[in-house]
Design a protein around this motif. Structure first.
Motif, PDB file in Angstrom:
ATOM      1  N   GLY A 109       0.812  -1.211   0.000  1.00 15.90           N
ATOM      2  CA  GLY A 109       0.000   0.000   0.000  1.00 15.90           C
ATOM      3  C   GLY A 109       0.837   1.249   0.000  1.00 15.90           C
ATOM      4  O   GLY A 109       0.432   2.274  -0.530  1.00 15.90           O
ATOM      5  N   GLY A 110       2.021   1.181   0.548  1.00 15.04           N
ATOM      6  CA  GLY A 110       2.869   2.356   0.611  1.00 15.04           C
ATOM      7  C   GLY A 110       4.176   2.108  -0.099  1.00 15.04           C
ATOM      8  O   GLY A 110       4.300   1.223  -0.959  1.00 15.04           O
ATOM      9  N   GLU A 111       5.170   2.869   0.262  1.00 15.17           N
ATOM     10  CA  GLU A 111       6.484   2.736  -0.350  1.00 15.17           C
ATOM     11  C   GLU A 111       7.065   1.364  -0.043  1.00 15.17           C
ATOM     12  O   GLU A 111       7.079   0.911   1.092  1.00 15.17           O
ATOM     13  CB  GLU A 111       7.412   3.831   0.186  1.00 15.17           C
ATOM     14  N   GLY A 112       7.534   0.673  -1.089  1.00 18.10           N
ATOM     15  CA  GLY A 112       8.103  -0.652  -0.896  1.00 18.10           C
ATOM     16  C   GLY A 112       7.070  -1.705  -0.581  1.00 18.10           C
ATOM     17  O   GLY A 112       7.409  -2.780  -0.087  1.00 18.10           O
ATOM     18  N   GLY A 113       5.790  -1.426  -0.836  1.00 21.36           N
ATOM     19  CA  GLY A 113       4.735  -2.385  -0.554  1.00 21.36           C
ATOM     20  C   GLY A 113       4.392  -2.502   0.908  1.00 21.36           C
ATOM     21  O   GLY A 113       3.718  -3.458   1.316  1.00 21.36           O
ATOM     22  N   LEU A 114       4.843  -1.531   1.726  1.00 23.70           N
ATOM     23  CA  LEU A 114       4.544  -1.576   3.151  1.00 23.70           C
ATOM     24  C   LEU A 114       3.180  -0.961   3.452  1.00 23.70           C
ATOM     25  O   LEU A 114       2.727  -0.062   2.744  1.00 23.70           O
ATOM     26  CB  LEU A 114       5.631  -0.838   3.939  1.00 23.70           C
ATOM     27  N   ARG A 115       2.566  -1.447   4.532  1.00 22.89           N
ATOM     28  CA  ARG A 115       1.233  -0.992   4.902  1.00 22.89           C
ATOM     29  C   ARG A 115       1.274  -0.256   6.233  1.00 22.89           C
ATOM     30  O   ARG A 115       2.187  -0.436   7.036  1.00 22.89           O
ATOM     31  CB  ARG A 115       0.292  -2.199   5.008  1.00 22.89           C
ATOM     32  N   ARG A 116       0.264   0.550   6.470  1.00 22.03           N
ATOM     33  CA  ARG A 116       0.123   1.173   7.787  1.00 22.03           C
ATOM     34  C   ARG A 116      -0.461   0.149   8.759  1.00 22.03           C
ATOM     35  O   ARG A 116      -0.917  -0.927   8.346  1.00 22.03           O
ATOM     36  CB  ARG A 116      -0.755   2.421   7.687  1.00 22.03           C
ATOM     37  N   ALA A 117      -0.478   0.498  10.050  1.00 20.17           N
ATOM     38  CA  ALA A 117      -0.989  -0.439  11.054  1.00 20.17           C
ATOM     39  C   ALA A 117      -1.638   0.327  12.198  1.00 20.17           C
ATOM     40  O   ALA A 117      -1.296   1.480  12.483  1.00 20.17           O
ATOM     41  CB  ALA A 117       0.131  -1.326  11.597  1.00 20.17           C
ATOM     42  N   VAL A 118      -2.593  -0.340  12.854  1.00 18.28           N
ATOM     43  CA  VAL A 118      -3.287   0.221  14.012  1.00 18.28           C
ATOM     44  C   VAL A 118      -3.312  -0.835  15.114  1.00 18.28           C
ATOM     45  O   VAL A 118      -3.784  -1.951  14.898  1.00 18.28           O
ATOM     46  CB  VAL A 118      -4.738   0.636  13.681  1.00 18.28           C
ATOM     47  N   MET A 119      -2.775  -0.478  16.278  1.00 17.00           N
ATOM     48  CA  MET A 119      -2.940  -1.331  17.461  1.00 17.00           C
ATOM     49  C   MET A 119      -4.139  -0.799  18.220  1.00 17.00           C
ATOM     50  O   MET A 119      -4.168   0.368  18.621  1.00 17.00           O
ATOM     51  CB  MET A 119      -1.689  -1.315  18.337  1.00 17.00           C
ATOM     52  N   ALA A 145      -4.767  -1.573   6.108  1.00 20.29           N
ATOM     53  CA  ALA A 145      -3.891  -1.580   7.274  1.00 20.29           C
ATOM     54  C   ALA A 145      -3.935  -2.920   7.994  1.00 20.29           C
ATOM     55  O   ALA A 145      -4.949  -3.623   7.987  1.00 20.29           O
ATOM     56  CB  ALA A 145      -4.306  -0.475   8.245  1.00 20.29           C
ATOM     57  N   VAL A 146      -2.827  -3.235   8.639  1.00 15.71           N
ATOM     58  CA  VAL A 146      -2.799  -4.353   9.583  1.00 15.71           C
ATOM     59  C   VAL A 146      -3.337  -3.830  10.905  1.00 15.71           C
ATOM     60  O   VAL A 146      -2.824  -2.854  11.459  1.00 15.71           O
ATOM     61  CB  VAL A 146      -1.370  -4.883   9.764  1.00 15.71           C
ATOM     62  N   VAL A 147      -4.393  -4.431  11.405  1.00 14.72           N
ATOM     63  CA  VAL A 147      -4.996  -4.015  12.660  1.00 14.72           C
ATOM     64  C   VAL A 147      -4.790  -5.124  13.688  1.00 14.72           C
ATOM     65  O   VAL A 147      -5.088  -6.287  13.424  1.00 14.72           O
ATOM     66  CB  VAL A 147      -6.504  -3.717  12.496  1.00 14.72           C
ATOM     67  N   VAL A 148      -4.280  -4.745  14.840  1.00 16.34           N
ATOM     68  CA  VAL A 148      -4.043  -5.705  15.922  1.00 16.34           C
ATOM     69  C   VAL A 148      -4.931  -5.323  17.094  1.00 16.34           C
ATOM     70  O   VAL A 148      -4.761  -4.264  17.702  1.00 16.34           O
ATOM     71  CB  VAL A 148      -2.567  -5.714  16.353  1.00 16.34           C
ATOM     72  N   SER A 149      -5.900  -6.164  17.409  1.00 16.63           N
ATOM     73  CA  SER A 149      -6.776  -5.935  18.552  1.00 16.63           C
ATOM     74  C   SER A 149      -6.282  -6.778  19.716  1.00 16.63           C
ATOM     75  O   SER A 149      -6.157  -8.001  19.608  1.00 16.63           O
ATOM     76  CB  SER A 149      -8.219  -6.304  18.208  1.00 16.63           C
ATOM     77  N   ASP A 199       4.871  -0.542   7.639  1.00 15.10           N
ATOM     78  CA  ASP A 199       5.777   0.598   7.613  1.00 15.10           C
ATOM     79  C   ASP A 199       5.989   1.079   9.056  1.00 15.10           C
ATOM     80  O   ASP A 199       5.032   1.517   9.702  1.00 15.10           O
ATOM     81  CB  ASP A 199       5.169   1.715   6.770  1.00 15.10           C
ATOM     82  N   PRO A 200       7.208   1.037   9.595  1.00 16.96           N
ATOM     83  CA  PRO A 200       7.439   1.437  10.987  1.00 16.96           C
ATOM     84  C   PRO A 200       7.175   2.916  11.246  1.00 16.96           C
ATOM     85  O   PRO A 200       7.086   3.322  12.418  1.00 16.96           O
ATOM     86  CB  PRO A 200       8.911   1.091  11.216  1.00 16.96           C
ATOM     87  N   GLN A 201       7.040   3.712  10.189  1.00 10.77           N
ATOM     88  CA  GLN A 201       6.741   5.133  10.354  1.00 10.77           C
ATOM     89  C   GLN A 201       5.244   5.418  10.342  1.00 10.77           C
ATOM     90  O   GLN A 201       4.826   6.574  10.457  1.00 10.77           O
ATOM     91  CB  GLN A 201       7.408   5.936   9.230  1.00 10.77           C
ATOM     92  N   ARG A 202       4.427   4.365  10.210  1.00 14.46           N
ATOM     93  CA  ARG A 202       2.972   4.563  10.076  1.00 14.46           C
ATOM     94  C   ARG A 202       2.214   3.576  10.974  1.00 14.46           C
ATOM     95  O   ARG A 202       1.391   2.797  10.515  1.00 14.46           O
ATOM     96  CB  ARG A 202       2.538   4.405   8.620  1.00 14.46           C
ATOM     97  N   VAL A 203       2.488   3.642  12.274  1.00 17.31           N
ATOM     98  CA  VAL A 203       1.826   2.752  13.229  1.00 17.31           C
ATOM     99  C   VAL A 203       1.070   3.591  14.248  1.00 17.31           C
ATOM    100  O   VAL A 203       1.649   4.455  14.911  1.00 17.31           O
ATOM    101  CB  VAL A 203       2.839   1.841  13.950  1.00 17.31           C
ATOM    102  N   ALA A 204      -0.233   3.342  14.383  1.00 14.06           N
ATOM    103  CA  ALA A 204      -1.088   4.081  15.316  1.00 14.06           C
ATOM    104  C   ALA A 204      -1.424   3.223  16.521  1.00 14.06           C
ATOM    105  O   ALA A 204      -1.446   1.990  16.445  1.00 14.06           O
ATOM    106  CB  ALA A 204      -2.377   4.515  14.621  1.00 14.06           C
ATOM    107  N   VAL A 205      -1.704   3.884  17.632  1.00 16.89           N
ATOM    108  CA  VAL A 205      -2.287   3.223  18.794  1.00 16.89           C
ATOM    109  C   VAL A 205      -3.630   3.887  19.042  1.00 16.89           C
ATOM    110  O   VAL A 205      -3.753   5.108  18.968  1.00 16.89           O
ATOM    111  CB  VAL A 205      -1.369   3.314  20.029  1.00 16.89           C
TER     112      VAL A 205
END
Length: 440
Positions: free
Chosen positions: A127-137, A169-173, A210-216
């Motif tokens: 989804g992003g640069e290099g095929g990396l995705r955002r994430a939400v914990m 996004a990868v979502v981790v509940s 993407d380690p620059q696009r991780v939300a909590v």
């Protein structure tokens, strides 16, 4: 007497009289039941709240669950919380049967450092640069005692699937342990352990994040946990990857002052009544919930062991906008409250712990946390927690997007699906998703 009024004589008339009496009794019983049920359901609501009858029905259902649960506990059948969990699970399963699944989202139940989590992965690759995705914990709400995504196909499961699908996004509940089986700081420790594990570069790499696009993020008690974890991660130099944003949905951020303007204004507004919030706090702290009047007493805030510098961190007369303070005044120390100072002294250390009360954190800590999204509702006892945190973060130099819903009530975001769907809940989800889409 009634039989003589309607009877002209004969057995048939006596029989007819009996039928009439039975019908009359049935009408009276029906009338009494109707009035009783109506009285139980009816709650005066502000005119700004849309769909008031639906909210009254939802509140009556929740109150009934609490009362039946309390009865079960009094009879020694079970603790009231497991009973309530089971009832909510059944209702949410019915809601899921009516729809709400997101096709293509891959779901897996795994452990992060021995903490159960449910991982949602979007159907699209990259989804992003290099095929990396955002994430939400994501940390679910429920007063640290209710709620889950993996136990039933309920509202949190639907929300996480929607986030994963729409945000790619990868979502981790995080399925942190719940009260009364455990109490503070176990819930916080579970959430922190899962966060540290997820933020390890190797784990992020395996999930193409993407380690620059991780939300909590989290709602209500989950917002409390998200804020506390965001603070700790921000100051922990052993964690190389930090959260880039924090998204807090009507968070509970302190239990020291349950006499803020929003607690006074909304003390009896569904679905989170003031006394229920006090009971949830005591469950979290592992204290007998019958002591909830202690938390509702203003004497906590005026306890001599609390220094003025710390008390200023929740001084709502300075932190809240005038339009939310309205005509409300700080509640003075109650006469006779000194008699319970011993019990208060047992609770105060935990209520002053920033892991339980993120609003009390020092400015230096707040200033290191990521930019924030904070959702608040006008008709919510927790409104002022979120508004005060917004102000304190801004004063510490953090960029905050404050989204306030003038017609909102606590929990509304979770009620955007059958059977209790509210338009305001749908708008909240849309605003939350749009902000993450633009800022994560």
């Amino acid at each position: 007497m009634l039989p003589f009024v309607f009877c002209g004589g004969g057995g048939a008339n006596v029989s007819n009289t009996g039928v009439l009496k039975m019908k009359l009794s049935s009408v009276v019983v029906t009338l009494i039941l109707t009035v009783g049920v109506s009285y139980y359901i009816y709650t005066p609501l502000p005119a700004a709240i849309e769909e008031p009858l639906k909210l009254m029905l939802l509140d009556a259902l929740f109150r009934a669950m609490l009362q039946v649960g309390d009865l079960c506990q009094c009879l020694g059948l079970s603790h009231h919380i497991p009973w309530i969990r089971g009832t909510i699970s059944g209702l949410e399963t019915l809601g899921e049967m009516a729809g709400g699944q997101r096709g293509g989202v891959r779901v897996s139940d795994v452990d992060f450092d021995r903490v159960p989590v449910r991982v949602y992965e979007p159907p699209a690759a990259g989804g992003g640069e290099g095929g990396l995705r955002r994430a939400v914990m994501f940390y679910h709400g429920g007063g640290w005692a209710l709620g889950a995504t993996s136990k039933c196909m309920g509202s949190y499961d639907v929300l996480c699937r929607q986030m994963s699908d729409e945000l790619n996004a990868v979502v981790v509940s995080v399925e942190y342990r719940l009260a009364p089986e455990v109490h503070f700081p176990v819930q916080y420790e579970d959430c922190l352990a899962a966060a540290k594990h997820f933020l390890e570069p190797g784990i992020l790499g395996k999930l193409s994040v993407d380690p620059q696009r991780v939300a909590v993020s989290g709602d209500s008690a989950g917002g409390n946990l998200a804020a506390a974890v965001a603070q700790q991660i921000s100051i922990d130099d052993s964690v190389s990857v930090k959260f880039s944003v924090q998204a807090l949905i009507y968070p509970v951020l302190q239990g020291l002052d349950l006499n803020t303007p929003s607690h006074q204004q909304n003390h009896n507004i569904p679905i989170l009544h003031r006394f229920i919030m006090a009971r949830f706090w005591l469950l979290y702290l592992g204290v007998d919930t019958s002591l909830h009047p202690l938390l509702l007493s203003p004497s906590f805030l005026h306890h001599p062991s609390i220094p003025p510098s710390l008390r200023s961190h929740l001084n709502w007369t300075n932190l809240l906008p005038a339009k939310h303070i309205k005509h409300y005044k700080p509640v003075g120390m109650e006469m006779g409250s000194q008699e319970v100072m011993g019990q208060e002294g047992n609770l105060l250390p935990v209520l002053l712990d920033v892991r339980a009360a993120p609003l009390l954190a020092e400015q230096g800590v707040l200033g290191r946390t990521p930019r924030a999204y904070i959702l608040t509702c006008e008709y919510d006892v927790l409104r002022d927690d979120g508004l005060m945190y917004t102000r304190r973060l801004q004063d510490a130099g953090v960029t905050v997007s404050s989204h306030h819903y003038d017609d909102g009530f606590h929990g509304a975001l979770s009620f955007a699906h059958w059977p209790f769907f509210f338009d305001v809940g749908k708008r909240m989800i849309r605003g939350y998703m749009d902000w993450l889409q633009e800022n994560l």
